[in-house]
Enzyme design. Structure first.
Site, PDB file in Angstrom:
ATOM      1  N   CYS A   1       0.860  -1.178   0.000  1.00 33.18           N
ATOM      2  CA  CYS A   1       0.000   0.000   0.000  1.00 33.18           C
ATOM      3  C   CYS A   1       0.901   1.235   0.000  1.00 33.18           C
ATOM      4  CB  CYS A   1      -0.861  -0.028   1.258  1.00 33.18           C
ATOM      5  SG  CYS A   1      -1.881   1.439   1.494  1.00 33.18           S
TER       6      CYS A   1
ATOM      7  N   CYS B   1      -1.298   3.639  -6.590  1.00 31.10           N
ATOM      8  CA  CYS B   1      -2.088   3.013  -5.519  1.00 31.10           C
ATOM      9  C   CYS B   1      -2.318   1.588  -5.989  1.00 31.10           C
ATOM     10  CB  CYS B   1      -3.410   3.756  -5.353  1.00 31.10           C
ATOM     11  SG  CYS B   1      -4.659   2.859  -4.388  1.00 31.10           S
TER      12      CYS B   1
END
Ligand code: DGL
Length: 251
Positions: free
Chosen positions: A74, A180
């Site tokens: 992440c 992302c």
């Protein structure tokens, strides 16, 4: 610590499953324990301190399972919490950042669009990356996009991205960075929307390679047997099913 101990991997939701796919491909002997923190998603519109609180709880759970390394799959959690985790943990911590460097290397004289969460784009870590490789790069925060990936609402994601790209002269864009891990599941949708000459970069391959290097350097690689994947979540039974489905999906 045995080589057979699992590698802990986490994200706020399903995004890191795209990273996990690449790690399984490159390191087929490893046992991966993936944790999707759906209960606390999204991370990308929280404050750094709020994200750190969520991350501490996830990491506490993973450490109970005797993980030999931690992959923060992440970009947002890496920006907010990697430094703190590296200082506190005695296992290797592998983080992620938007793949701006490879985009910079592919750039001619056009723009680079960096798609990421609002938090990733406003933290110090990204500003440092911009100082090194940011020529022609534009920050493009995408609040709400990860939620569409979580809900597998691909058509709405397409409309979201259409509106987003309408704000740019895409012929002048040399690269789009998927900053992302959730957005990697939209790779083929995005590929169809941008000119052929525009490159698409993401950090999954580099992250998997870095994990392999770090494990090898510490003598922690598990080779010569079939690895495994265990999926867990702070969310619902339905999110577990989504994770299983996406693990099988080609990106
Ligand atoms: N997948 C995460 C990332 O790479 C963030 C999604 C979110 O929780 O906002 O940044």
């Amino acid at each position: 610590m045995s080589n057979r101990n699992p590698v802990g991997v986490f994200d706020s939701g399903v995004g890191g499953i795209s990273t996990l796919q690449e790690m399984v491909r490159q390191l087929p002997g490893e046992h991966f324990l993936y944790y999707g923190d759906m209960k606390n998603a999204p991370y990308g519109t929280k404050t750094p301190e709020e994200v750190r609180v969520c991350v501490r709880e996830v990491v506490r759970k993973l450490l109970e399972r005797k993980i030999k390394a931690l992959v923060i799959a992440c970009n947002t959690a890496t920006s907010a919490a990697a430094a703190e985790l590296r200082a506190e943990l005695d296992i290797p911590v592998i983080g992620m950042e938007p793949a701006l460097k490879p985009a910079h290397e592919l750039r001619k004289d056009g723009q680079i669009l960096v798609l990421a969460t609002p938090l990733t784009l406003r933290l110090e870590k990204f500003s440092r990356l911009m100082e090194l490789y940011g020529e022609g790069a534009v920050r493009v925060p995408c609040p709400g996009l990860m939620e569409l990936v979580e809900a597998e609402r691909e058509e709405e994601a397409r409309e979201y991205l259409q509106r987003l790209f309408a704000g740019f002269d895409m012929e002048q864009v040399d690269a789009v960075v998927l900053g992302c891990t959730h957005y990697v599941f939209l790779r083929s949708v995005i590929r169809d929307m941008i000119p052929e000459h525009t490159a698409l970069t993401d950090g999954n391959e580099g992250t998997a390679r870095q994990l392999g290097r770090v494990l090898a350097a510490r003598g922690l690689l598990n080779e010569g047997e079939a690895g495994s994947v265990t999926l867990e979540t702070s969310g619902s039974e339905a999110s577990l099913e989504t994770m299983k489905r996406l693990l099988e999906k080609a990106v």
